[in-house]
Design a protein around this motif. Structure first.
Motif, PDB file in Angstrom:
ATOM      1  N   PHE A 235      -5.254   2.960   3.728  1.00 36.80           N
ATOM      2  CA  PHE A 235      -6.441   2.155   3.980  1.00 36.80           C
ATOM      3  C   PHE A 235      -7.682   2.908   3.523  1.00 36.80           C
ATOM      4  CE2 PHE A 235      -3.236   0.892   7.066  1.00 36.80           C
ATOM      5  CZ  PHE A 235      -3.240  -0.497   6.933  1.00 36.80           C
ATOM      6  N   GLU A 236      -8.693   2.158   3.147  1.00 34.67           N
ATOM      7  CA  GLU A 236      -9.905   2.757   2.584  1.00 34.67           C
ATOM      8  C   GLU A 236     -10.597   3.703   3.560  1.00 34.67           C
ATOM      9  OE1 GLU A 236     -12.653   3.275  -0.553  1.00 34.67           O
ATOM     10  OE2 GLU A 236     -10.769   2.193  -0.554  1.00 34.67           O
ATOM     11  N   ALA A 237     -10.689   3.317   4.840  1.00 28.58           N
ATOM     12  CA  ALA A 237     -11.508   4.115   5.758  1.00 28.58           C
ATOM     13  C   ALA A 237     -10.908   4.288   7.143  1.00 28.58           C
ATOM     14  CB  ALA A 237     -12.903   3.488   5.885  1.00 28.58           C
ATOM     15  N   ILE A 238      -9.697   3.786   7.394  1.00 35.81           N
ATOM     16  CA  ILE A 238      -9.107   3.958   8.730  1.00 35.81           C
ATOM     17  C   ILE A 238      -8.556   5.377   8.829  1.00 35.81           C
ATOM     18  CG2 ILE A 238      -7.350   3.197  10.358  1.00 35.81           C
ATOM     19  CD1 ILE A 238      -7.499   0.432   9.218  1.00 35.81           C
TER      20      ILE A 238
ATOM     21  N   ARG B 186       0.820  -1.222   0.000  1.00 37.46           N
ATOM     22  CA  ARG B 186       0.000   0.000   0.000  1.00 37.46           C
ATOM     23  C   ARG B 186       0.847   1.262   0.000  1.00 37.46           C
ATOM     24  NH1 ARG B 186      -5.747  -1.170   2.642  1.00 37.46           N
ATOM     25  NH2 ARG B 186      -5.849  -3.409   2.292  1.00 37.46           N
ATOM     26  N   PHE B 187       2.143   1.137   0.286  1.00 35.67           N
ATOM     27  CA  PHE B 187       3.039   2.290   0.186  1.00 35.67           C
ATOM     28  C   PHE B 187       3.170   2.774  -1.264  1.00 35.67           C
ATOM     29  CE2 PHE B 187       5.690   1.490   4.284  1.00 35.67           C
ATOM     30  CZ  PHE B 187       4.761   2.208   5.007  1.00 35.67           C
ATOM     31  N   PHE B 188       2.835   1.919  -2.237  1.00 33.23           N
ATOM     32  CA  PHE B 188       2.893   2.347  -3.638  1.00 33.23           C
ATOM     33  C   PHE B 188       1.910   3.475  -3.918  1.00 33.23           C
ATOM     34  CE2 PHE B 188       4.881  -1.856  -4.470  1.00 33.23           C
ATOM     35  CZ  PHE B 188       5.936  -1.444  -5.258  1.00 33.23           C
TER      36      PHE B 188
ATOM     37  N   TYR C  56     -11.886  -2.618   5.761  1.00 32.45           N
ATOM     38  CA  TYR C  56     -12.749  -1.794   6.620  1.00 32.45           C
ATOM     39  C   TYR C  56     -13.205  -0.556   5.849  1.00 32.45           C
ATOM     40  CZ  TYR C  56     -14.324   1.177  10.434  1.00 32.45           C
ATOM     41  OH  TYR C  56     -15.075   1.997  11.232  1.00 32.45           O
ATOM     42  N   LEU C  57     -14.525  -0.305   5.839  1.00 30.86           N
ATOM     43  CA  LEU C  57     -15.101   0.747   5.003  1.00 30.86           C
ATOM     44  C   LEU C  57     -15.657   1.925   5.789  1.00 30.86           C
ATOM     45  CD1 LEU C  57     -17.087  -1.585   2.593  1.00 30.86           C
ATOM     46  CD2 LEU C  57     -14.874  -0.527   2.160  1.00 30.86           C
ATOM     47  N   GLY C  58     -15.661   1.832   7.126  1.00 26.79           N
ATOM     48  CA  GLY C  58     -16.231   2.915   7.908  1.00 26.79           C
ATOM     49  C   GLY C  58     -17.751   2.932   7.793  1.00 26.79           C
ATOM     50  N   ASN C  59     -18.342   4.060   8.127  1.00 25.40           N
ATOM     51  CA  ASN C  59     -19.799   4.212   8.097  1.00 25.40           C
ATOM     52  C   ASN C  59     -20.142   5.259   7.054  1.00 25.40           C
ATOM     53  OD1 ASN C  59     -22.495   4.237   8.646  1.00 25.40           O
ATOM     54  ND2 ASN C  59     -22.301   4.687  10.822  1.00 25.40           N
ATOM     55  N   THR C  60     -20.248   4.833   5.803  1.00 25.22           N
ATOM     56  CA  THR C  60     -20.428   5.780   4.693  1.00 25.22           C
ATOM     57  C   THR C  60     -21.734   5.500   3.955  1.00 25.22           C
ATOM     58  OG1 THR C  60     -19.112   4.293   3.299  1.00 25.22           O
ATOM     59  CG2 THR C  60     -17.965   6.143   4.321  1.00 25.22           C
ATOM     60  N   PRO C  61     -22.310   6.499   3.288  1.00 25.71           N
ATOM     61  CA  PRO C  61     -23.553   6.289   2.531  1.00 25.71           C
ATOM     62  C   PRO C  61     -23.321   5.353   1.347  1.00 25.71           C
ATOM     63  CG  PRO C  61     -23.065   8.637   2.813  1.00 25.71           C
ATOM     64  CD  PRO C  61     -21.854   7.881   3.225  1.00 25.71           C
TER      65      PRO C  61
END
Length: 470
Positions: A155-158, A125-127, A319-324
């Motif tokens: 990360f997607e949502a952290i 993910r460092f790329f 992990y995506l968090g709490n998103t619409p």
């Protein structure tokens, strides 16, 4: 000026002085060119090598930079004390020093690039981070908290991690302030790329660890992380829908879906926390689509589960968090089915259409449904194949999805190379190899990676896709 004077028919009495001035000014010009080049390199590298951590990890490059740094400071100090350009820059020895210093800094920058490449290969993910962002992390390896500002790019949502006083990590938090505890705590020990890799594993395990409790639906939807609620609801809906088709009770199950939706709307009218309202908003969006699908099955008089086939792809546990969530229209549905079919064939997708019609958002929402990291990359005509190659390395190694926005803005020559890069990844996936050679580098392969592009056809400055990319 001196060159103009050399062509004068009256130069003979001054010829020697003209030649002397021309040589001196040429020397000054060469020294100033080398000086400016050295200054740019020094200004970029000096903050990097002022970090003790970087000096320890790159001892050879650190010594070379220190050598140049001493010469640079001595020269600038001399120039400050004697600010006369002809006196400071009238020395051939200074030119030789600058040329040698620039060669040393070139080798330092190459060593630094190789060092960053090894870190990126260790944590794919460092790329997705720029060199400057990655160096900010690596220059503070003794302070794990320094990584916090860069987590959203990895990360997607952290948004943040919960660090205890002893630096033990116990939970992850989204931008919406949703907290998901880790299934077991971890310590950020070793190199930063090593413990961030462990954070990634803990993230997936913790999302998987969340459970579906045997409670009434309006109760349990408030007990768990939003992405778990949405995923488990989709799993149960798929199972119950198939069971209803097999039992011939599709109409009754359609009524149940409608009642579930009414229960949620009653909850929304009441007092809710901000987190619960976000979760229910996304769940209602998905449930409306589930109800519409069941109604279509009733109208089509579906009697057997074999009348159609579920399209499935493994869940990613990102992990995506709490998103619409995106409202699913018939067009969105068709787009999802087309993209899913393409992925089953190890191919990518290319939604096309006018600007602002939801091409990128549709791709991102499908990634949310499957819990995949989706990295959106805005393309421009300034992109080269080296930058794209770096991005593809991260994509293939991490298993993320990439959505290249306005892909046809890239120059045609670069698109041809990019097509070959994508083909290399697709062939490796089809061969089911765990490691493969990409751009002269052997990297890991995560089969869940996928490439999507969006295009605005007919706009000025857009390229036609080459045949090997269609």
């Amino acid at each position: 000026m001196t060159q103009s004077m050399t062509f004068s028919p009256y130069k003979k009495p001054f010829e020697e002085r003209i030649m002397k001035w021309e040589q001196q000014l040429t020397l000054v010009s060469e020294i100033l060119d080398q000086w400016l080049t050295l200054q740019r390199s020094w200004m970029y590298l000096e903050p990097i090598f002022s970090s003790e951590d970087i000096m320890q990890q790159l001892p050879l490059e650190g010594k070379r930079f220190a050598t140049v740094d001493r010469m640079w400071r001595k020269t600038t100090d001399t120039a400050k004390r004697n600010p006369l350009v002809l006196k400071v820059c009238g020395n051939q020895k200074l030119l030789d020093q600058f040329v040698e210093a620039n060669k040393l800094l070139e080798s330092v920058q190459k060593g630094l690039a190789d060092y960053l490449e090894t870190k990126r290969l260790a944590f794919a993910r460092f790329f997705f981070l720029s060199n400057d962002e990655l160096l900010q992390i690596l220059s503070q390896t003794k302070n794990p908290l320094a990584v916090q500002p860069h987590l959203r790019k990895c990360f997607e949502a952290i948004e943040t991690l919960d660090f205890q006083p002893n630096l033990e990590i116990t939970a992850m938090n989204s931008k919406e302030r949703e907290k998901v505890p880790f299934d077991k705590p971890m310590m950020p020990t070793g190199n930063v790329e090593a413990w961030l890799g462990e954070v990634e594993r803990r993230m997936r395990a913790s999302v998987r660890h969340q459970a579906y409790a045997s409670k009434r639906r309006p109760d349990w939807v408030r007990d768990w992380a939003a992405m778990v609620v949405l995923a488990v609801s989709a799993i149960y809906w798929s199972k119950e829908a198939e069971d209803a088709i097999a039992a011939g009770t599709v109409g009754a199950y359609a009524e149940k879906c409608n009642q579930d939706l009414l229960d949620l709307t009653d909850m929304v009218r009441g007092r809710l926390s901000g987190q619960d309202r976000l979760t229910l908003g996304a769940l209602i969006t998905v449930d409306v689509h589930a109800r519409d699908v069941m109604q279509e099955l009733v109208e089509a008089k579906i009697e057997r589960p074999t009348d159609f086939e579920w399209a499935s792809i493994s869940y990613g546990y990102e992990y995506l968090g709490n998103t619409p969530r995106l409202v699913i229209t018939p067009l969105t549905d068709r787009c999802y089915m087309t993209l899913m079919s393409a992925m089953h064939l190890n191919l990518g997708g290319a939604p096309a259409g006018p600007a602002g019609t939801g091409k990128t958002e549709t791709t991102k929402d499908l990634a949310k449904a499957l819990a995949k990291q989706c990295v959106v990359f805005n393309c421009s005509d300034g992109l080269d194949y080296l930058a794209m190659g770096k991005f593809f390395k991260g994509l293939a190694s991490s298993g993320a999805w990439a959505c290249f926005d306005e892909f046809n803005r890239i120059d045609l020559e670069v698109l041809s190379v990019v097509a070959q890069q994508i083909l290399t990844i697709q062939l490796a996936i089809q061969a089911k190899v765990k490691r493969f050679i990409f751009e002269d580098t052997e990297i890991d392969l995560n089969f869940s990676c996928s490439v999507f592009i969006t295009m605005n056809p007919g706009y000025a400055g857009r390229s036609e896709l080459p045949d090997n990319l269609k």
